[in-house]
Design a protein around this motif. Structure first.
Motif, PDB file in Angstrom:
ATOM      1  N   ASP A  35     -26.011 -10.442  11.799  1.00 40.98           N
ATOM      2  CA  ASP A  35     -25.459 -10.286  10.450  1.00 40.98           C
ATOM      3  C   ASP A  35     -24.277  -9.337  10.401  1.00 40.98           C
ATOM      4  OD1 ASP A  35     -27.272 -12.015   9.088  1.00 40.98           O
ATOM      5  OD2 ASP A  35     -28.814 -10.509   9.463  1.00 40.98           O
ATOM      6  N   SER A  44     -25.483 -19.622   7.322  1.00 38.39           N
ATOM      7  CA  SER A  44     -26.637 -19.994   8.135  1.00 38.39           C
ATOM      8  C   SER A  44     -26.290 -20.981   9.250  1.00 38.39           C
ATOM      9  CB  SER A  44     -27.736 -20.576   7.249  1.00 38.39           C
ATOM     10  OG  SER A  44     -27.208 -21.626   6.490  1.00 38.39           O
ATOM     11  N   ASN A  70     -32.851  -8.869  11.219  1.00 40.18           N
ATOM     12  CA  ASN A  70     -33.154  -9.705  10.053  1.00 40.18           C
ATOM     13  C   ASN A  70     -34.653 -10.021  10.004  1.00 40.18           C
ATOM     14  OD1 ASN A  70     -33.199 -11.924   8.108  1.00 40.18           O
ATOM     15  ND2 ASN A  70     -30.990 -11.971   8.419  1.00 40.18           N
ATOM     16  N   SER A  72     -35.969 -12.280   8.087  1.00 38.81           N
ATOM     17  CA  SER A  72     -36.204 -13.692   7.822  1.00 38.81           C
ATOM     18  C   SER A  72     -36.130 -14.446   9.149  1.00 38.81           C
ATOM     19  CB  SER A  72     -35.150 -14.212   6.845  1.00 38.81           C
ATOM     20  OG  SER A  72     -34.976 -15.587   7.046  1.00 38.81           O
ATOM     21  N   ARG A  75     -34.012 -17.801   9.410  1.00 45.02           N
ATOM     22  CA  ARG A  75     -32.550 -17.774   9.409  1.00 45.02           C
ATOM     23  C   ARG A  75     -32.015 -17.565  10.826  1.00 45.02           C
ATOM     24  NH1 ARG A  75     -28.074 -14.130   9.531  1.00 45.02           N
ATOM     25  NH2 ARG A  75     -26.323 -15.248   8.645  1.00 45.02           N
ATOM     26  N   ASP A  78     -32.820 -20.687  12.968  1.00 44.98           N
ATOM     27  CA  ASP A  78     -31.953 -21.841  12.716  1.00 44.98           C
ATOM     28  C   ASP A  78     -30.562 -21.605  13.284  1.00 44.98           C
ATOM     29  OD1 ASP A  78     -34.076 -22.921  11.447  1.00 44.98           O
ATOM     30  OD2 ASP A  78     -33.227 -22.858   9.422  1.00 44.98           O
ATOM     31  N   TYR A  79     -30.025 -20.417  13.012  1.00 42.16           N
ATOM     32  CA  TYR A  79     -28.658 -20.121  13.436  1.00 42.16           C
ATOM     33  C   TYR A  79     -28.554 -20.162  14.969  1.00 42.16           C
ATOM     34  CZ  TYR A  79     -24.049 -17.974  13.520  1.00 42.16           C
ATOM     35  OH  TYR A  79     -22.713 -17.749  13.732  1.00 42.16           O
TER      36      TYR A  79
END
Ligand SMILES: [Mg+2]
Length: 167
Positions: A35, A44, A70, A72, A75, A78-79
């Protein structure tokens, strides 16, 4: 002044890092914060620019590994899956456990590893704790008052890191 909070190098963005020079110096693994280092918080999907950058890292013989605080999990998952790189999410930087786990997973020593991140108190402190070179970048976006404030508090350490650039 806490010396362990001063980055070894300071850059405007990941794209300014001379990855060829790192490879020549024996670097084989780049741990990277996600991030505001690789992508803005809201994004994302890896951009074309990030994909190209990751490929060029790979071509110079350096593996990318995402180390994100992070919370989450999806996220980061997926990234990183879309980008095709391994990752640890909820990494707990500046604690060194995740840094060690990443190096162990990739079979690399601290001397073969660098960290790139945008925050002093997590990325820089963690990398220093783990004994690896830390490259600091400017946060991609400061569109949140808390992040802007933290960035202001980090200025002395960034300034001292910039002096090291010239050393
Ligand atoms: Mg960050």
């Amino acid at each position: 002044m806490a010396w362990s909070l001063i980055p070894d190098r300071v850059y405007s963005s990941i794209y300014d890092i001379d990855t060829e020079a790192l490879a020549e110096a024996g670097v084989r693994l780049m741990l990277a914060d996600l991030d505001n280092t690789i992508a803005p918080y809201s994004v994302s999907k890896p951009s074309e620019a990030v994909r190209t950058w990751t490929d060029s890292l790979r071509n110079s013989g350096i593996d990318l590994f995402i180390l994100s605080n992070n919370r989450s999990a999806w996220r980061t998952h997926d990234y990183c899956t879309m980008l095709g790189v391994p990752y640890i999410t909820h990494a707990g930087k500046p604690k060194i456990a995740a840094f060690r786990r990443a190096m162990e997973q990739m079979g690399r020593t601290p001397a073969e590893t660098v960290m790139v991140g945008d925050q002093i108190f997590t990325d820089v402190a963690g990398a220093k704790n783990a004994g690896i070179l830390i490259l600091l970048v400017r946060p991609i976006r400061l569109d949140n008052p808390f992040r802007a404030l933290r960035y202001a508090a980090e200025q002395p350490f960034r300034a001292l890191g910039r002096k090291r650039n010239r050393a």
